[in-house]
Write an enzyme that holds these catalytic residues in place. Sequence first.
Site, PDB file in Angstrom:
ATOM      1  N   ASP A 515       0.954  -1.371  -0.175  1.00 35.67           N
ATOM      2  CA  ASP A 515       0.311  -0.151  -0.080  1.00 35.67           C
ATOM      3  C   ASP A 515       0.828   1.673  -0.206  1.00 35.67           C
ATOM      4  O   ASP A 515       1.749   1.688   1.196  1.00 35.67           O
ATOM      5  CB  ASP A 515      -0.691  -0.106   1.110  1.00 35.67           C
ATOM      6  CG  ASP A 515      -2.006   0.596   0.894  1.00 35.67           C
ATOM      7  OD1 ASP A 515      -1.537   1.489   0.548  1.00 35.67           O
ATOM      8  OD2 ASP A 515      -2.762   1.023   2.104  1.00 35.67           O
ATOM      9  N   ASP A 579     -10.406   4.705  -1.224  1.00 39.30           N
ATOM     10  CA  ASP A 579     -11.121   3.195  -0.597  1.00 39.30           C
ATOM     11  C   ASP A 579     -12.695   3.316  -0.946  1.00 39.30           C
ATOM     12  O   ASP A 579     -13.671   4.156  -1.019  1.00 39.30           O
ATOM     13  CB  ASP A 579     -11.087   3.328   0.948  1.00 39.30           C
ATOM     14  CG  ASP A 579      -9.117   3.421   1.634  1.00 39.30           C
ATOM     15  OD1 ASP A 579      -8.872   2.804   0.881  1.00 39.30           O
ATOM     16  OD2 ASP A 579      -9.509   2.570   2.376  1.00 39.30           O
TER      17      ASP A 579
HETATM   18  C1  GAL Z   1      -5.905   2.419   3.175  1.00 39.94           C
HETATM   19  C2  GAL Z   1      -5.900   0.953   2.123  1.00 39.94           C
HETATM   20  C3  GAL Z   1      -6.673   0.360   3.002  1.00 39.94           C
HETATM   21  C4  GAL Z   1      -6.545   0.149   3.869  1.00 39.94           C
HETATM   22  C5  GAL Z   1      -5.952   1.406   4.387  1.00 39.94           C
HETATM   23  C6  GAL Z   1      -4.785   0.901   6.035  1.00 39.94           C
HETATM   24  O1  GAL Z   1      -4.302   2.885   2.176  1.00 39.94           O
HETATM   25  O2  GAL Z   1      -6.531   2.090   0.239  1.00 39.94           O
HETATM   26  O3  GAL Z   1      -7.774  -0.945   1.983  1.00 39.94           O
HETATM   27  O4  GAL Z   1      -5.559  -0.867   3.566  1.00 39.94           O
HETATM   28  O5  GAL Z   1      -4.549   1.824   4.328  1.00 39.94           O
HETATM   29  O6  GAL Z   1      -4.231   1.519   6.850  1.00 39.94           O
END
Ligand code: GAL
Length: 763
Positions: A515, A579
């Site tokens: 990520d 998200d």
């Molecule tokens: C975001 C991601 C989410 C989750 C989150 C965790 O960037 O899109 O799906 O993984 O971080 O902090």
Amino acid sequence: MLKISLVLFSLIITLSFFGCNAKPGSKNVFELDNGWKFKEGDNLNYAKPEYDDSEWKEINVGNRWENQGYDKLDGFAWYRIKIVIPSSLKNNAEQKDSLIFNFGKINDFDQFFFNGELIGANSEKVKPGTKVTDSYKNLDHSAWNVDRRYSIPSDNNLIKWDKENVIAIRVFDLGLSGGLYSGELSLSMPQLNDYLEININKNNFNITGKMFGKTILISNRSGAYKIVGNLEIKIENNIDETEIFKDKFSFFLAPEEKKEIKFRFNKTNESTTIQYKLAFDDNSKIQITEGVPYILTPPVKAEPQINGALIYGERPGKPFLYRIAATGKRPMSYKADNLPKDLYLDGKTGIIKGKVKNTGKYDVTLTVENEFGVDTKLLEIVIGDKLSLTPPMGWNSWNCWGLSVSQEKIYDAAKAFVDKGLADHGWTYINIDDGWEIFGESDEPKRSPNGEILTNKKFPDMKKLGNDIHALGLKFGIYSSPGTLTCGGYTASYKHEYQDARTFAKWGIDYLKYDLCSYRKLMNDQNSVKELISPYQLMNKALRSIDRDIVYYICEYGNGKVWEWGESVGGNLWRTTGDIWDDWDRMYEIGFGQVESAKYAGPGHWNDPDMLVIGWIGWGPNLHQTKLTPDEQYTHVSLWSLLSAPLLLGNDLTKLDDFTLNLITNDEIIAINQDKLGKQATPIIKKEGIEVWKKELSDRNIAIGIFNVSKDNKSYKLDLKKLGLHKAVTLRDVWRQENLGEFSEFNTKIPSHGVRLLKILLN
Ligand code: GAL
């Protein structure tokens, strides 16, 4: 004294207290949408009314700060606004006891100061005079999804009527989107209905035999006013428009009184809506609607049936693990003929293990048998270079547990996959999301002296967890970031890529979600594709250097058109958007927006419109039932199947109700998603609130989703000639798993936000 006369309703007074579902409709409203100023960083003097903010920049609210020139900003920032509050606001109001402030949603945490005094944090009131600390940053539970609403008693001397007042909001952003990003901001005096909390316990129905039972709770939050009004409940079938239930009663709630209302009605197997209409003595009104769950998936049969993907890929010389997905009464025996050399099947569990040395394609005949019969299917095993020949299906911890995830919760999910029969429909991956590492701001060491990444206390034994998950025949996923920190502020893989890949292999990891998060701070140009590609390329090399196959998930929210280059850096799947959350507009925007990337999806490389938001979710320890209606949930699952999207559940699997189970155990829906041709559906008709999406299948049949994305129920005629079909064709209702007959045009009624998913049988 209760003034409720109702035969069908039984009232029980209860002292429990729930959150509010109703939106206040105050007419005495002062908008706070414009005039805000902004400053990065932190200084408690910014709360003081006399602080000079003339040098601060202007900022829009209802829009994250990343969109307004602060794309690298995480951590603290302040918002301030100066307002004259007219005494007419109070004089015109019926209820004059308090001022209500709505600030919409804030990413991630906030403290609200009014004329220098701390009033509350994350929508909770604090006691007057409370010392200002940083404890409002609850690192286990982001408050990004909470509507911020505060009140101040109108006789509080802090309020300067007809003079300037200063609102200051201290925000702390964990990562990604930050600030006052959504909703309407206002200041108002309350109406009677602002004191009424109505909890309809959304999506929570008690099903006994042929009846549905429902309990709702109404509470008077005011310590001073009584609330008098009436409630009308009407239940209507959206397809034939018949009325299933109707009743009306009056209510009286003394200050701080709470009442439970129970009612029962006949079970439904079509789209149905409940309407709650509340009318109050001061002429204010609240209207809430709720969908009734209806089950379309036929019950699982006792006869054996092999389900899930019928093609599976691994690389040569890497550990092989495949669990034959089959439903039917246990005990059941499994057979696999023509397995490649060095693969072994456990005939009791259906788990195939081993290591195949050479590349090759093997047509394996699977047979499952129980006392009711036998089922046989062909499984293609491809030992080559590609993983994920069909979209991954599994579960990820983020949408339910957020940063409050733990080893126990992960294992509970794995157990539920087996105990509740989900693994028998092909659900395989159990993935830990953010929150397993050591927190970046903690004093503890983040890595061992030799640089190996450490887990936090909630994950005492990662290797054991991996073994336990594999013993169930399931696969194990993990999460990291190419930056120094994850989005939740935990330790990530920057400058430790090869070492982390080796550690993941040691723990038995089968899937990595990588990520972008804080890596953005290391980039010079956020839009540079070259800069985006480089950290993903690096981790790909690291993953290819280890002794294990790891499915590689690129999560960077669709930046730089990831679908165009994701496969070239070894990605098996990539996020195409930001998200998702459980709201129709958000799900619509994401799901129905998957058009440009469609041609890039295929076996081994999938577009991911983010995880499913059905069942009990919440991004933290406190879960709620999804806010999507049953029709919207059918749309969500149908669309994701048509899109060949990875199917990642995000709900608490220990709390699975029959409706949610029906959504995720329909083998014909899953087969559309797992079809080995791997084509992503595209829209072929978009007209007057109807969207028709088409997906070609490997058996030459065609899957068609007719979606009603409008606010009204609609009749629709699908002219099959428009699909190039000039002879009558057989249509199959996929959710109900039944053939409907032969058609050259098909008339159907589709509820608002609902779907009709059909298969055109050409084969
Ligand atoms: C975001 C991601 C989410 C989750 C989150 C965790 O960037 O899109 O799906 O993984 O971080 O902090």
